[in-house]
Write an enzyme that holds these catalytic residues in place. Sequence first.
Site, PDB file in Angstrom:
ATOM      1  CD  GLU A 129      -3.085  -0.982   2.148  1.00  0.00           C
ATOM      2  OE1 GLU A 129      -2.854  -0.309   3.179  1.00  0.00           O
ATOM      3  OE2 GLU A 129      -4.134  -1.616   1.972  1.00  0.00           O
TER       4      GLU A 129
ATOM      5  CD  GLU B  56      -8.431  -1.621   9.976  1.00  0.00           C
ATOM      6  OE1 GLU B  56      -7.540  -0.783   9.742  1.00  0.00           O
ATOM      7  OE2 GLU B  56      -9.605  -1.292  10.203  1.00  0.00           O
TER       8      GLU B  56
ATOM      9  CB  VAL C 282      -3.818 -12.405  -1.691  1.00  0.00           C
ATOM     10  CG1 VAL C 282      -3.237 -13.653  -2.348  1.00  0.00           C
ATOM     11  CG2 VAL C 282      -5.181 -12.705  -1.062  1.00  0.00           C
TER      12      VAL C 282
ATOM     13  CB  ILE D  29      -6.055 -16.885  -2.110  1.00  0.00           C
ATOM     14  CG1 ILE D  29      -5.385 -18.205  -2.502  1.00  0.00           C
ATOM     15  CG2 ILE D  29      -5.847 -16.587  -0.629  1.00  0.00           C
ATOM     16  CD1 ILE D  29      -3.873 -18.198  -2.423  1.00  0.00           C
TER      17      ILE D  29
ATOM     18  CG  ASN E  92      -5.818  -1.733  -4.803  1.00  0.00           C
ATOM     19  OD1 ASN E  92      -5.805  -2.331  -5.873  1.00  0.00           O
ATOM     20  ND2 ASN E  92      -5.582  -2.326  -3.654  1.00  0.00           N
TER      21      ASN E  92
ATOM     22  CE1 TYR F  13     -12.054  -6.223  -2.480  1.00  0.00           C
ATOM     23  CE2 TYR F  13     -11.583  -3.883  -2.400  1.00  0.00           C
ATOM     24  CZ  TYR F  13     -11.249  -5.183  -2.080  1.00  0.00           C
ATOM     25  OH  TYR F  13     -10.102  -5.435  -1.369  1.00  0.00           O
TER      26      TYR F  13
END
Length: 190
Positions: free
Chosen positions: A31, A113, A117, A126, A154, A161
């Site tokens: 990140e 939170e 992966v 995964i 991201n 999502y």
Amino acid sequence: MASESAYHIREATPDDVDTILQLIIDLAIYEKEPDAVKATPELVSLTQFTSVMGQRQMRSILQQLRKNLFEPPYAHALIAFSGSADAPGEAVGLALYFFNYSTWTGRPGLYLEDLYVKEDYRSHGIGKALFSRLGKVAEERGCARMDWAVLTWNQPSIDFYEKRLGAQRMSDWVGMRLDEKGIADLKNLV
């Protein structure tokens, strides 16, 4: 999707604290926030920061993480491992979550939170499997919803999502935070 024998997921135990910490460090590096992990002055590896910090300080950090995760649990974690449950390999993924409460629904919620992966294990199912397990946990606990945040840069995760999970952006909300100093300063408000 990788076959079930290629990885397995289980709930974390107190013995997993060093593994969890390493995955958190890996996530912080991904990140682009390697200095954000307060638990370690240098983000290299558990072995390296044990030598830099010394055994006593490292034990203290791991004890604090163990306490916050397991005594009483403020958070819970699922860990994905390569290999099978009978022959586990390395830790390759982490979902760290806790429960909150919605006054609007009158029910608990699950807040994710961190989901991480390792790069070499992405696109093998995964992340989907971790979300599936989280969904099961949320249903078992009667949660009305699951929430999480994703960094604006991201885009691959945002696409996953929205398109694969059907998640909705919460564009009407702005995240707010107080750090330890801000929390301490609250006593000066009155």
